[in-house]
Design an enzyme around this catalytic site. Sequence first.
Site, PDB file in Angstrom:
ATOM      1  N   ASP A 113       0.814  -1.220   0.000  1.00 51.32           N
ATOM      2  CA  ASP A 113       0.000   0.000   0.000  1.00 51.32           C
ATOM      3  C   ASP A 113       0.847   1.269   0.000  1.00 51.32           C
ATOM      4  OD1 ASP A 113      -2.300  -1.706   0.337  1.00 51.32           O
ATOM      5  OD2 ASP A 113      -1.679  -1.893   2.429  1.00 51.32           O
TER       6      ASP A 113
ATOM      7  N   GLY B  70      -4.646  -3.709  -4.276  1.00 57.35           N
ATOM      8  CA  GLY B  70      -5.579  -2.645  -4.631  1.00 57.35           C
ATOM      9  C   GLY B  70      -4.797  -1.404  -4.960  1.00 57.35           C
TER      10      GLY B  70
ATOM     11  N   ARG C 124       1.145 -28.620  -8.849  1.00 62.14           N
ATOM     12  CA  ARG C 124       0.785 -28.973 -10.238  1.00 62.14           C
ATOM     13  C   ARG C 124      -0.670 -29.430 -10.370  1.00 62.14           C
ATOM     14  NH1 ARG C 124       6.154 -32.206 -10.329  1.00 62.14           N
ATOM     15  NH2 ARG C 124       5.424 -32.305  -8.214  1.00 62.14           N
TER      16      ARG C 124
ATOM     17  N   THR D 218       2.523 -12.836   1.892  1.00 62.36           N
ATOM     18  CA  THR D 218       1.637 -13.322   0.837  1.00 62.36           C
ATOM     19  C   THR D 218       2.312 -14.550   0.205  1.00 62.36           C
ATOM     20  OG1 THR D 218       0.227 -12.644  -0.995  1.00 62.36           O
ATOM     21  CG2 THR D 218       2.509 -11.822  -1.032  1.00 62.36           C
TER      22      THR D 218
ATOM     23  N   ARG E 262      -5.314   0.053   8.785  1.00 62.18           N
ATOM     24  CA  ARG E 262      -3.911  -0.370   8.705  1.00 62.18           C
ATOM     25  C   ARG E 262      -3.186  -0.014   9.999  1.00 62.18           C
ATOM     26  NH1 ARG E 262      -3.640   2.346   2.859  1.00 62.18           N
ATOM     27  NH2 ARG E 262      -4.657   0.688   1.698  1.00 62.18           N
TER      28      ARG E 262
ATOM     29  N   LEU F  70       4.237  12.093   1.681  1.00 60.81           N
ATOM     30  CA  LEU F  70       5.022  13.005   2.531  1.00 60.81           C
ATOM     31  C   LEU F  70       4.109  14.030   3.209  1.00 60.81           C
ATOM     32  CD1 LEU F  70       7.974  13.727   3.295  1.00 60.81           C
ATOM     33  CD2 LEU F  70       7.997  15.302   1.351  1.00 60.81           C
TER      34      LEU F  70
ATOM     35  N   GLY G  36       5.755  12.028  -3.155  1.00 64.99           N
ATOM     36  CA  GLY G  36       4.325  12.272  -3.373  1.00 64.99           C
ATOM     37  C   GLY G  36       3.817  13.225  -2.303  1.00 64.99           C
ATOM     38  N   VAL G  37       3.019  14.212  -2.733  1.00 65.61           N
ATOM     39  CA  VAL G  37       2.521  15.210  -1.769  1.00 65.61           C
ATOM     40  C   VAL G  37       0.986  15.283  -1.746  1.00 65.61           C
ATOM     41  CG1 VAL G  37       4.618  16.618  -1.731  1.00 65.61           C
ATOM     42  CG2 VAL G  37       2.888  17.053  -3.499  1.00 65.61           C
ATOM     43  N   GLY G  38       0.352  14.251  -2.250  1.00 68.29           N
ATOM     44  CA  GLY G  38      -1.122  14.203  -2.252  1.00 68.29           C
ATOM     45  C   GLY G  38      -1.567  13.110  -3.195  1.00 68.29           C
TER      46      GLY G  38
HETATM   47  P1  IMP Z   1      -2.944 -12.830   1.075  1.00 67.05           P
HETATM   48  O1  IMP Z   1      -2.062 -12.191   0.070  1.00 67.05           O
HETATM   49  O2  IMP Z   1      -4.409 -12.514   0.898  1.00 67.05           O
HETATM   50  O3  IMP Z   1      -2.705 -14.308   1.229  1.00 67.05           O
HETATM   51  O4  IMP Z   1      -2.576 -12.198   2.528  1.00 67.05           O
HETATM   52  C1  IMP Z   1      -1.324 -12.432   3.143  1.00 67.05           C
HETATM   53  C2  IMP Z   1      -0.832 -11.177   3.857  1.00 67.05           C
HETATM   54  O5  IMP Z   1      -0.494 -10.199   2.895  1.00 67.05           O
HETATM   55  C3  IMP Z   1      -1.862 -10.529   4.786  1.00 67.05           C
HETATM   56  O6  IMP Z   1      -1.191  -9.975   5.899  1.00 67.05           O
HETATM   57  C4  IMP Z   1      -2.443  -9.420   3.928  1.00 67.05           C
HETATM   58  O7  IMP Z   1      -2.982  -8.371   4.705  1.00 67.05           O
HETATM   59  C5  IMP Z   1      -1.209  -8.984   3.157  1.00 67.05           C
HETATM   60  N1  IMP Z   1      -1.530  -8.365   1.862  1.00 67.05           N
HETATM   61  C6  IMP Z   1      -1.941  -8.984   0.744  1.00 67.05           C
HETATM   62  N2  IMP Z   1      -2.126  -8.094  -0.241  1.00 67.05           N
HETATM   63  C7  IMP Z   1      -1.788  -6.893   0.257  1.00 67.05           C
HETATM   64  C8  IMP Z   1      -1.733  -5.584  -0.301  1.00 67.05           C
HETATM   65  O8  IMP Z   1      -2.009  -5.339  -1.486  1.00 67.05           O
HETATM   66  N3  IMP Z   1      -1.336  -4.603   0.549  1.00 67.05           N
HETATM   67  C9  IMP Z   1      -0.988  -4.838   1.833  1.00 67.05           C
HETATM   68  N4  IMP Z   1      -1.017  -6.038   2.385  1.00 67.05           N
HETATM   69  C10 IMP Z   1      -1.411  -7.066   1.611  1.00 67.05           C
END
Ligand code: IMP
Length: 446
Positions: free
Chosen positions: A13, A40, A142, A242, A308, A335, A420-422
């Site tokens: 993020d 996202g 697999r 992840t 968060r 920032l 980045g400022v906004g």
């Molecule tokens: P998963 O990727 O859904 O399996 O989640 C595993 C970990 O990665 C968890 O702590 C999620 O919150 C984190 N995570 C997955 N995708 C993102 C993202 O795009 N931004 C921040 N944390 C993420």
Amino acid sequence: MPGIVIVGAQWGDEGKGKVVDLLAKQADAIVRFQGGNNAGHTIVRDGETWKFHLIPSGILYPGLTCIIGNGVVVDPGVLLGEIDGLRRNGVDVSGLKISANAHLIMPYHIALDHSGEAKLGKLEIGTTKRGIGPCYADKAARLGIRVQDMLDEKILKQKIMAALVPKQLMLRPFERDPEWAPKLDLQQMTEDLLAYGHRLEQHIADTGTLAWRSLEDGKLVVFEGAQATLLDIDHGTYPFVTSSNPTAGAACTGSGVGPRAIDEVWGIAKAYCTRVGAGPFPTELHDETGERMRSAGHEFGTTTGRPRRCGWFDAVALRYAVRINTMTALAITKLDVLTGFDRIKVATRYRSAEEEDSTTFDTFPYHQTVLHHAVGEYEELPGWTEDLTECRTWADLPDAAREYLAYLAEVCGAPVVLAGVGPGREQIVWSDDAAQATAYAPATAA
Ligand code: IMP
């Protein structure tokens, strides 16, 4: 061969989408190389907010090739939802190409992501429950279903049957659940995927070849990572990670190009730190300063809406990310969120939170127990009170903000090329020496 990799330098993020959007103007192709709709990206353009989970945000540039690489895991229903949304808003999606070798997130992956987390209880990872981990697990075993399988009914059904066999016991509770049962029916899954395949066929391609052609022609290809270095399954804070490699090396394996195609690696880091989900976070703030960062930075997940966790900038983790990714440059985002903080702290070392243990260390610990007990040791820098959101050049920034960025570059060991400022795409400042660090800074930044 001009290839630039954009990776998250912290726990995700960081605002990678905005930096990719900025580079997209000069690019011929953008390639997402790992992750899925757990990511996202939010892009604010001309006052309009766009949210992307799977499709590279470069899709907003007409004529640009936007690739979903082989390393990505694709939920086809979510992908089609994104395509439909873009079309409704008049965006031409003909540049979207999906690797035939990318793996599909199946309904049973999502079910297993839910039950897996529930079983872990206190050890829960806090996944996004989008089926990411179970899908990558099937890929490694697999037993995965790939994008190209949607185009062949016979193979598709056989593969789904084979994938279901080892999962029977774990899926039993879901098959008794009226909400899940229809989604997990073999016939229904096959029919749904065939229908998705029919609609996506025009986008399915040999994407490795497409990326290679652009590179061979000397055109810029941007490799866009999702998540971030400290969530990497090999190099992150395992098991709180992840299930893919969001680090620069995976740009090659996840898109089908070799390492010599990459000439720059940019790490994107927030001016402070955030993390969603569980796991170690040495600079986390549990007080009102953290609360203030969360509300000023609107720190709620794009995918899950979860608040968060927030904390000060962690230079120990950043130095590690610079090394793991061989970063050539850093972009510091958000920032402006630090405006009004009296003093700004940066963790330059860790120490143990255990009173009897007085060791300190300035490299990222590989041992999980050490990391779980690590807390930051801080340097303090003066803050600033000026609003930064209208700054457009390095000179527009207050002295203290410039000093903060210079300090981050020094302690992290990589040049800061922009800040980045906004949230708006125009709300950035290039550093005075950006042109020395990158071939992709505008000439005016020199
Ligand atoms: P998963 O990727 O859904 O399996 O989640 C595993 C970990 O990665 C968890 O702590 C999620 O919150 C984190 N995570 C997955 N995708 C993102 C993202 O795009 N931004 C921040 N944390 C993420």
